[in-house]
Design an enzyme around this catalytic site. Sequence first.
Site, PDB file in Angstrom:
ATOM      1  N   SER A  43       0.934  -1.187  -0.134  1.00  0.00           N
ATOM      2  CA  SER A  43      -0.037  -0.041  -0.021  1.00  0.00           C
ATOM      3  C   SER A  43       0.944   1.148  -0.056  1.00  0.00           C
ATOM      4  O   SER A  43       0.359   2.376  -0.555  1.00  0.00           O
ATOM      5  CB  SER A  43      -1.136  -0.017   1.177  1.00  0.00           C
ATOM      6  OG  SER A  43      -1.998  -1.086   1.124  1.00  0.00           O
ATOM      7  N   SER A  84      -3.872   2.147   3.546  1.00  0.00           N
ATOM      8  CA  SER A  84      -3.848   0.714   4.165  1.00  0.00           C
ATOM      9  C   SER A  84      -5.099  -0.094   3.492  1.00  0.00           C
ATOM     10  O   SER A  84      -6.077   0.117   3.794  1.00  0.00           O
ATOM     11  CB  SER A  84      -3.845   0.660   5.481  1.00  0.00           C
ATOM     12  OG  SER A  84      -3.956  -0.664   5.966  1.00  0.00           O
ATOM     13  N   SER A  86      -5.781  -3.349   4.203  1.00  0.00           N
ATOM     14  CA  SER A  86      -6.705  -3.855   5.330  1.00  0.00           C
ATOM     15  C   SER A  86      -7.273  -3.045   6.253  1.00  0.00           C
ATOM     16  O   SER A  86      -8.407  -3.002   6.845  1.00  0.00           O
ATOM     17  CB  SER A  86      -5.681  -4.951   6.085  1.00  0.00           C
ATOM     18  OG  SER A  86      -4.826  -4.260   6.883  1.00  0.00           O
ATOM     19  N   THR A  89      -3.083  -1.955   9.362  1.00  0.00           N
ATOM     20  CA  THR A  89      -1.511  -1.900   9.683  1.00  0.00           C
ATOM     21  C   THR A  89      -1.187  -0.680  10.812  1.00  0.00           C
ATOM     22  O   THR A  89      -1.253   0.186  10.793  1.00  0.00           O
ATOM     23  CB  THR A  89      -0.777  -1.603   8.156  1.00  0.00           C
ATOM     24  OG1 THR A  89      -1.261  -2.752   7.443  1.00  0.00           O
ATOM     25  CG2 THR A  89       0.454  -1.597   8.363  1.00  0.00           C
ATOM     26  N   ARG A 137      -0.748  -6.447  -1.564  1.00  0.00           N
ATOM     27  CA  ARG A 137       0.097  -6.498  -2.792  1.00  0.00           C
ATOM     28  C   ARG A 137      -0.579  -6.755  -4.125  1.00  0.00           C
ATOM     29  O   ARG A 137      -0.035  -6.310  -5.242  1.00  0.00           O
ATOM     30  CB  ARG A 137       1.343  -7.293  -2.610  1.00  0.00           C
ATOM     31  CG  ARG A 137       1.125  -8.803  -2.637  1.00  0.00           C
ATOM     32  CD  ARG A 137       2.636  -9.450  -2.147  1.00  0.00           C
ATOM     33  NE  ARG A 137       2.243 -11.096  -2.038  1.00  0.00           N
ATOM     34  CZ  ARG A 137       1.785 -11.652  -1.143  1.00  0.00           C
ATOM     35  NH1 ARG A 137       1.228 -10.928  -0.130  1.00  0.00           N
ATOM     36  NH2 ARG A 137       1.578 -12.984  -1.235  1.00  0.00           N
ATOM     37  N   GLU A 216       7.802 -11.568  -1.490  1.00  0.00           N
ATOM     38  CA  GLU A 216       6.741 -12.120  -1.091  1.00  0.00           C
ATOM     39  C   GLU A 216       6.031 -13.232  -1.682  1.00  0.00           C
ATOM     40  O   GLU A 216       5.646 -14.193  -1.278  1.00  0.00           O
ATOM     41  CB  GLU A 216       5.505 -11.057  -0.728  1.00  0.00           C
ATOM     42  CG  GLU A 216       5.862 -10.093   0.357  1.00  0.00           C
ATOM     43  CD  GLU A 216       4.703  -9.264   0.810  1.00  0.00           C
ATOM     44  OE1 GLU A 216       4.676  -7.770   0.446  1.00  0.00           O
ATOM     45  OE2 GLU A 216       3.616  -9.565   1.368  1.00  0.00           O
ATOM     46  N   HIS A 232      27.779   5.435  -7.506  1.00  0.00           N
ATOM     47  CA  HIS A 232      28.665   6.318  -6.586  1.00  0.00           C
ATOM     48  C   HIS A 232      28.938   5.366  -5.277  1.00  0.00           C
ATOM     49  O   HIS A 232      29.525   5.599  -4.199  1.00  0.00           O
ATOM     50  CB  HIS A 232      27.926   7.615  -6.292  1.00  0.00           C
ATOM     51  CG  HIS A 232      27.612   8.299  -7.202  1.00  0.00           C
ATOM     52  ND1 HIS A 232      28.575   9.351  -8.039  1.00  0.00           N
ATOM     53  CD2 HIS A 232      26.714   8.619  -8.310  1.00  0.00           C
ATOM     54  CE1 HIS A 232      28.263   9.962  -8.931  1.00  0.00           C
ATOM     55  NE2 HIS A 232      27.061   9.333  -9.155  1.00  0.00           N
ATOM     56  N   LYS A 323       3.779 -10.218  13.240  1.00  0.00           N
ATOM     57  CA  LYS A 323       2.567  -9.471  13.941  1.00  0.00           C
ATOM     58  C   LYS A 323       1.891  -9.845  15.204  1.00  0.00           C
ATOM     59  O   LYS A 323       1.710  -9.280  16.187  1.00  0.00           O
ATOM     60  CB  LYS A 323       1.399  -9.363  12.699  1.00  0.00           C
ATOM     61  CG  LYS A 323       1.985  -8.436  11.695  1.00  0.00           C
ATOM     62  CD  LYS A 323       0.593  -7.864  10.802  1.00  0.00           C
ATOM     63  CE  LYS A 323       1.265  -7.234   9.525  1.00  0.00           C
ATOM     64  NZ  LYS A 323       0.284  -7.089   8.339  1.00  0.00           N
TER      65      LYS A 323
HETATM   66  O1  LIG Z   1      -2.315  -2.563   2.896  1.00  0.00           O
HETATM   67  P1  LIG Z   1      -1.917  -3.027   4.196  1.00  0.00           P
HETATM   68  O2  LIG Z   1      -3.139  -3.761   4.688  1.00  0.00           O
HETATM   69  O3  LIG Z   1      -1.653  -1.725   5.115  1.00  0.00           O
HETATM   70  O4  LIG Z   1      -0.865  -3.874   4.324  1.00  0.00           O
HETATM   71  C1  LIG Z   1       0.556  -3.417   3.893  1.00  0.00           C
HETATM   72  C2  LIG Z   1       1.356  -4.813   4.071  1.00  0.00           C
HETATM   73  O5  LIG Z   1       1.319  -5.342   5.237  1.00  0.00           O
HETATM   74  C3  LIG Z   1       2.188  -6.525   5.427  1.00  0.00           C
HETATM   75  O6  LIG Z   1       2.087  -6.935   6.693  1.00  0.00           O
HETATM   76  C4  LIG Z   1       1.886  -7.426   4.440  1.00  0.00           C
HETATM   77  O7  LIG Z   1       0.304  -7.988   4.389  1.00  0.00           O
HETATM   78  C5  LIG Z   1       2.088  -6.906   3.107  1.00  0.00           C
HETATM   79  O8  LIG Z   1       1.780  -7.761   2.050  1.00  0.00           O
HETATM   80  C6  LIG Z   1       1.290  -5.455   2.900  1.00  0.00           C
HETATM   81  O9  LIG Z   1       1.678  -5.030   1.887  1.00  0.00           O
END
Ligand SMILES: O=P(O)(O)OC[C@H]1O[C@@H](O)[C@@H](O)[C@@H](O)[C@@H]1O
Length: 330
Positions: A43, A84, A86, A89, A137, A216, A232, A323
């Site tokens: 993202s 983001s 999801s 994040t 992604r 990934e 460089h 996580k």
């Molecule tokens: O787009 P969001 O949900 O913030 O995720 C951002 C990133 O998080 C990471 O932990 C993975 O899941 C990645 O593949 C993803 O690109």
Amino acid sequence: MMNELIKNFGAQLTEAIAIGENITLTAPKQELRNIVVVGMGGSGIGANFAKEFTAEERPLPMEVVKGYDLPNYVNPHSLVICSSFSGNTEETLIGLEAAIAKGAKIVCVSSGGKMKALAEEHGLDFVQLPHAGSPPRACLGLSLVQQLFILKFFGCAKAERIEQLKQSILLLEKEQADIMEKAKKMAQFMSGKFPVLYTHDRMGSVVLRLRQQLNENAKILCGHHLIPEMNHNELVGWRKQEGDFAVLIFRSKFEHERNQARIKINKEIINHYTQTLIEIKLKGDSLIEEAMYAVHLGDWISWELSVLRQVDATEVKVIDFLKGELAGQA
Ligand SMILES: O=P(O)(O)OC[C@H]1O[C@@H](O)[C@@H](O)[C@@H](O)[C@@H]1O
């Protein structure tokens, strides 16, 4: 399956343009003086592309933040785009909270999660992405296109950029079969080797994207660098290498002429140390078309390598583990 998602990239761009043409954003209360985009991984990289695509016309400086800290200069004159997929994040949500506290003009781009809840709570501009639950992604087209529309709304991207996106969709349709064929050959060429990706400094997002996808999807390490900066430092690093490398140089019609001269000399030098060096000529009549072509080719390469390596392209269990561990320490 990841290959289905990759195949769908052109259709995703079409869907994203339809969403972008209908987004509702509100005017800033203060004059805007700078732009900060906060986003991680799949993202965050949409902002790297958007920044490069608008470099010629954008009157405001733009910074992409991939971490916990917003720049000190963020204030009510800043546009902060929080991206983001999801919406959950950690780093991006902390950036969003900081932007709220600093009184910035904020636009959130997400499929939902805590980001959507925060946007609703604070009455922020919110761009709703579809396909919640997909791997972020695999949704680069969605987030990247929204960022361009947002920049356009705030006078930082030409309308022509959207036209170039549309041209990219046609290009991908036309080239799909050829791209898939090329990707197979490239994956064979790269198999068992450490990939080193180079291109010129106007399209750094292309090699960053491929690196991320190789990490990934194909589950391999990868290096990337840009010309001229690598002249460089990294160029010297080739002198005592004993690894097995696959060097890919992405060539573009939009290279600075001095970079063209540099690439020629670089190739001669690197060829002393490895014979496995190839150039990939990007197709397309604009930087955007070239970049979308590169993204699609690169995504297919990452898929083909995952097949050769017999790994599951979709799973990123180690990130989930990380996580989980972090949550336990909160
Ligand atoms: O787009 P969001 O949900 O913030 O995720 C951002 C990133 O998080 C990471 O932990 C993975 O899941 C990645 O593949 C993803 O690109």
